[in-house]
Design an enzyme around this catalytic site. Structure first.
Site, PDB file in Angstrom:
ATOM      1  N   HIS A  52       3.210   0.327   5.010  1.00  0.00           N
ATOM      2  CA  HIS A  52       4.232   1.391   5.034  1.00  0.00           C
ATOM      3  C   HIS A  52       4.430   1.991   6.423  1.00  0.00           C
ATOM      4  O   HIS A  52       5.406   2.685   6.660  1.00  0.00           O
ATOM      5  CB  HIS A  52       3.919   2.468   3.983  1.00  0.00           C
ATOM      6  CG  HIS A  52       2.900   3.482   4.381  1.00  0.00           C
ATOM      7  ND1 HIS A  52       1.607   3.468   3.919  1.00  0.00           N
ATOM      8  CD2 HIS A  52       2.993   4.561   5.200  1.00  0.00           C
ATOM      9  CE1 HIS A  52       0.949   4.503   4.432  1.00  0.00           C
ATOM     10  NE2 HIS A  52       1.767   5.176   5.205  1.00  0.00           N
ATOM     11  N   GLY A  84      -0.803  10.630   8.880  1.00  0.00           N
ATOM     12  CA  GLY A  84      -1.200  10.160  10.208  1.00  0.00           C
ATOM     13  C   GLY A  84      -2.488   9.354  10.184  1.00  0.00           C
ATOM     14  O   GLY A  84      -2.845   8.700  11.163  1.00  0.00           O
ATOM     15  N   SER A 111      -2.897   7.057   7.844  1.00  0.00           N
ATOM     16  CA  SER A 111      -2.530   5.802   7.183  1.00  0.00           C
ATOM     17  C   SER A 111      -2.829   4.596   8.057  1.00  0.00           C
ATOM     18  O   SER A 111      -2.685   4.653   9.281  1.00  0.00           O
ATOM     19  CB  SER A 111      -1.040   5.797   6.868  1.00  0.00           C
ATOM     20  OG  SER A 111      -0.823   6.532   5.721  1.00  0.00           O
ATOM     21  N   GLY A 112      -3.193   3.535   7.411  1.00  0.00           N
ATOM     22  CA  GLY A 112      -3.503   2.297   8.120  1.00  0.00           C
ATOM     23  C   GLY A 112      -4.931   2.259   8.624  1.00  0.00           C
ATOM     24  O   GLY A 112      -5.471   1.198   8.917  1.00  0.00           O
ATOM     25  N   ASP A 115      -0.062  -2.360   0.062  1.00  0.00           N
ATOM     26  CA  ASP A 115       0.209  -1.618   1.296  1.00  0.00           C
ATOM     27  C   ASP A 115      -0.768  -2.076   2.383  1.00  0.00           C
ATOM     28  O   ASP A 115      -1.691  -1.362   2.745  1.00  0.00           O
ATOM     29  CB  ASP A 115       0.087  -0.116   1.021  1.00  0.00           C
ATOM     30  CG  ASP A 115       0.571   0.728   2.191  1.00  0.00           C
ATOM     31  OD1 ASP A 115       1.282   0.180   3.065  1.00  0.00           O
ATOM     32  OD2 ASP A 115       0.230   1.928   2.225  1.00  0.00           O
TER      33      ASP A 115
END
Ligand code: ARG
Length: 855
Positions: free
Chosen positions: A87, A241, A243-244, A139
């Site tokens: 995403h 922030g 994420s990933g 994701d």
């Protein structure tokens, strides 16, 4: 990353599962041909329970930049490969170009110029074909670097789990990132990489939490390939922030990446743990993407004994977290009530909002909030909390930046030197999120706030019920303004009270807070200082707008989700509402929703004259009632009678004595009229009444015949029980009126025609008023009945000058409609028609007919 102090074990919903966290031996990674070492940082010290990480602790953590700034996290899994979340790179279904992105490796603090040597361009971004949005799973993304990263102490890959790898319920893992520290609260400078310990939640345990309606009353169905980590009670979580970025768990001396930060519902909310993309199910996909790249990622095998943990809790016995704030043994015994003692001033009441912070009005600390320096006598300040034997000391005073000029921001936060243990008492009050919608009809209480003088009287005086947003907003807002829909912060919160004050009880110089209860949990909903008179405060500044400031300063105040969603039949109504016109003196003619007040007409007054008769009165300003002279003053009598006025009475209707306001009449004013006795009288009340659902002035019609309005005669069916009734009428044009009653009308008289069957709804000896509701929804007084007549009314318009001069705040609307006052002469009327017939209706019919034929 939101990181908070550990809560006392007693209220932790998860207790550690023995054995689940021990390291155990791993089988050597012989299958990996390149022997890429993974998941082993340089040995270093780490601050457990803190939030800043130590440099080099998480050497696989990378920051993904776009347009020069940090957007997402990622993890290094091989010299040329970074794992992240899909995403981060897909907007509106399209993958962003790799060239826009760069990977920053080996950084700890993102403050200042970043070392160019550790930045890599992105050659390709790979996302699974079936990715279609975070909430639908998959994701995950792989980034191929344009050139391999230089491995070193600050740059090392993490180990990846094989498809068979199990991260069992209860496993303690760590999430890292530069994301927000709370909802909408970015990581402050110097942007040091944050770490937080999170527990893996088994599928059933997590689904159990997400099956409970949470923020926005939503539930969520988890999908295969999703992994939850966090705590039922929330408070520690990843956030925007992050994420990933990786969720890593240590096994056999190596760190394995169990998850990729993907999404959540808010951050750190109760029963809403973070949702991660489980990495293990993507072993095959990852291997396929990186095929041929040497060295590739390492997938060490898991030792078999770690694959089975304790049996995971099932749906039926899962542990959901209950609110930890806002529980009171009984209304009035507030376990968050804090008394702040500042040398040389009276005690100031505030509320405990977390383990270490008190919220109180800034006006309690005059002269101490203006400078940036801490107050010089802060050492001598003390705070008394319920059930604490000794006073607490104060470490810091943080006033709201607008505190000195904005009453709605009259707030300060005080930090205690040492946090207190939360239990039954002291216990913090719950604070609303900005999107909280306190439902009309909510049960609320007034509580002491700031410098409050004791108010004598029963606890029931502190009870309140919240009024609808429309009424509250339009009463205090600006004209034409649209009313904030549920979910947007209201301008004010208006409580309605069940009883009115007795004489002699004065609420002056009191500050109050408004506590509202949902599902047995109390929220600090509003604050209010210094009502302008002796009444209980009628409007409160909503606290929810300050939630972000309070959580920013305190990092851990108890912002709680909305708990009551029963909006009732009208609740879901979403069409935007606007406020009817205001006059220069504010709102007038607003009628509250009948559901709440039992059909009150807030300007309808009972005027009790000398204990012998009751006339209709209409509140035209906070201290003034208009009535018909002939009812108030009997012809021939020369003494001024003793008059009492009651507002908010609904006769024998469902609300007998509640909502009542009573006042004495101090003087009667009549306009100067030549010869004739003036039809309208103004009664001056002994004191003002504050706007409330039972006492709100009506708007006044400036003259002419109102157009497009529906009009009513408002009166009582029976002068004994005085249940208000409204009879629908139409106001005749001046010409028709003039012709119908030729010769007998005093100037400035209006005539009406009742709707079929409504003629004798109201009795006439009390002199009922004639009102209209404008298209915008406000009610306007047009006239008062003329002695003995059902159809004739003395118009308000011609007395505008006198009324405005006598009553400063009379609410005259701007002129509209067509002029009422006709040129003299009856020559426009057809001869004899008007009086020819028995009833006005029949006469009117004939009259209309002739006028029409005349063209
Ligand atoms: N989607 C967020 C991001 O783009 C991560 C949100 C994680 N939220 C949570 N409550 N765990 O950074």
């Amino acid at each position: 990353m939101s990181q908070h102090l550990l809560l006392p074990l007693a209220i932790l919903a998860i207790s550690p599962i023995p054995g689940a966290f021990q390291d155990s031996a791993l089988s050597p990674t012989q299958e990996e041909p390149e022997h890429l070492d993974c998941g082993r940082p340089e040995p270093s010290a780490r601050i457990m329970g803190g939030s800043d990480s130590q440099p080099g602790t998480w050497p696989w953590q990378v920051s993904l930049h776009q347009g020069g700034g940090h957007i997402c996290g990622g993890s290094l899994i091989a010299p040329s490969w970074v794992l992240s979340a899909a995403h981060c790179f897909v907007t509106n279904g399209t993958l962003e170009p790799a060239a826009e992105w760069s990977v920053v490796l080996g950084v700890h603090s993102q403050d200042g110029p970043l070392d160019g040597a550790h930045v890599r361009a992105v050659a390709a971004i790979l996302v699974p074909d079936n990715y279609s949005g975070v909430e639908r799973g998959a994701d995950v993304a792989l980034l191929r670097l344009a050139s391999p990263a230089r491995l070193g102490p600050a740059v090392r890959p993490v180990c990846l789990p094989r498809a068979s790898h199990r991260f069992v319920h209860g496993t303690a893992c760590w999430a890292t990132g530069w994301g927000d520290v709370q909802e909408a609260d970015p990581l402050p400078l110097p942007w040091v990489l944050q770490e937080v310990e999170l527990r893996v939640l088994g599928e059933a345990a997590c689904q159990c939490l997400y099956s409970r309606p949470g923020p926005f009353n939503l539930t969520f169905q988890l999908l295969p390939g999703m992994l939850c980590a966090g705590y039922p009670e929330g408070r520690r979580d990843t956030c925007q922030g992050d994420s990933g970025g990786p969720l890593v768990c240590k096994e056999g001396g190596r760190w394995f990446q169990a998850g990729i930060t993907s999404f959540g519902f808010g951050c750190g909310r109760r029963n809403r743990p973070g949702v991660f993309t489980a990495v293990a199910p993507y072993e095959a996909w990852i291997r396929e993407q990186v095929l041929g790249s040497e060295p590739g990622p390492a997938f060490p095998t898991q030792s078999p004994e770690l694959q089975s943990g304790l049996p995971e809790p099932t749906d039926e016995n899962c542990t959901i977290a209950l609110p930890e704030c806002g529980k009171a043994p009984r209304p009035g015994a507030w376990p968050w009530e804090a008394q702040v003692m500042v040398p040389g001033s009276r005690p100031c009441y505030g509320a405990l909002v977390s383990e270490s912070w008190i919220l109180a009005p800034a006006s309690c600390f005059p002269g101490r909030i203006s400078s940036d320096l801490p107050p010089r006598d802060l050492d001598n300040w003390r705070v008394m909390l319920p059930s604490r034997p000794r006073a607490e000391r104060v470490a810091r005073l943080v006033p709201h930046e607008n505190a000195s000029w904005d009453d709605a921001s009259n707030l300060a936060l005080l930090q205690l030197r040492a946090p207190v243990n939360l239990s039954v008492a002291p216990r913090p009050v719950c604070l609303p999120h900005p999107e909280h919608y306190f439902l009309p009809g909510s049960r609320c209480r007034l509580a002491r706030w700031g410098h409050t003088e004791p108010v004598p009287g029963a606890g029931s005086l502190l009870e309140a019920e919240l009024l609808g947003v429309w009424w509250c907003h339009c009463l205090y807002g600006r004209q034409g303004e649209s009313v904030p829909p549920p979910g947007e912060p209201p301008l004010a919160l208006c409580p309605a009270y069940q009883e009115e004050e007795e004489a002699g009880r004065c609420w002056n110089y009191s500050h109050w807070s408004l506590l509202c209860r949902e599902e047995g949990t109390w929220f600090l909903a509003g604050i209010r200082d210094l009502p302008s008179d002796c009444l209980r405060p009628r409007a409160f500044y909503p606290l929810q707008t300050h939630g972000p400031w309070i959580s920013h300063v305190t990092r851990g105040a108890y912002l709680e989700d909305q708990l009551a969603w029963d909006w009732g039949p009208e609740g879901e109504e979403t069409e935007t509402q606007t406020c009817p016109p205001h006059t220069e003196h504010g709102a007038c003619g607003l009628r509250p929703e009948p559901a709440l007040t039992g059909g009150l007409w807030p300007w309808l007054a009972e005027v009790h004259v000398a204990g012998e008769r009751v006339c209709t009165g209409i509140l035209v300003a906070p201290g003034w009632v208009l009535a018909a002279t002939h009812c108030i003053l009997r012809l021939g009598s020369t003494t001024v009678p003793y008059i009492e006025v009651y507002l908010g009475r609904a006769g024998a209707s469902p609300l007998p004595q509640s909502h009542q306001v009573s006042r004495l009449v101090m003087s009667i004013r009549l306009p100067r009229h030549l010869g004739l006795r003036p039809p309208l009288a103004l009664l001056e009340l002994s004191s003002r009444v504050e706007p409330s659902p039972s006492a709100l002035p009506i708007c006044l019609h400036p003259g002419g015949t109102p157009l497009g309005a529906s009009c009513w005669v408002l009166g009582w069916k029976d002068p004994q029980d005085r249940v208000p009734v409204a009879a629908a009428v139409s106001i005749l044009t001046p010409r028709l009126c003039h012709c119908l009653y030729q010769g007998i009308l005093p100037p400035g008289t209006l005539c009406v025609l009742y709707a079929e069957g409504q003629e004798d709804r109201c009795e006439v000896t009390s002199a009922p008023p004639l009102l209209c509701q404008t298209e915008e929804g406000s009610w306007v007084l047009v006239g008062m009945a003329i002695r003995g007549s059902r159809e004739l009314f003395a118009a308000i318009g011609p007395e505008e000058t006198w009324i405005s001069q006598t009553v400063g705040e009379a609410h005259f609307l701007p002129p509209s409609g067509f002029p009422h006052w006709l040129p003299e002469g009856g020559d426009l009327c057809p001869p004899d028609m008007a009086r020819a017939s028995g009833s006005p209706r029949a006469a009117l019919f004939l009259l209309l007919l002739t006028l029409l034929i005349q063209g």
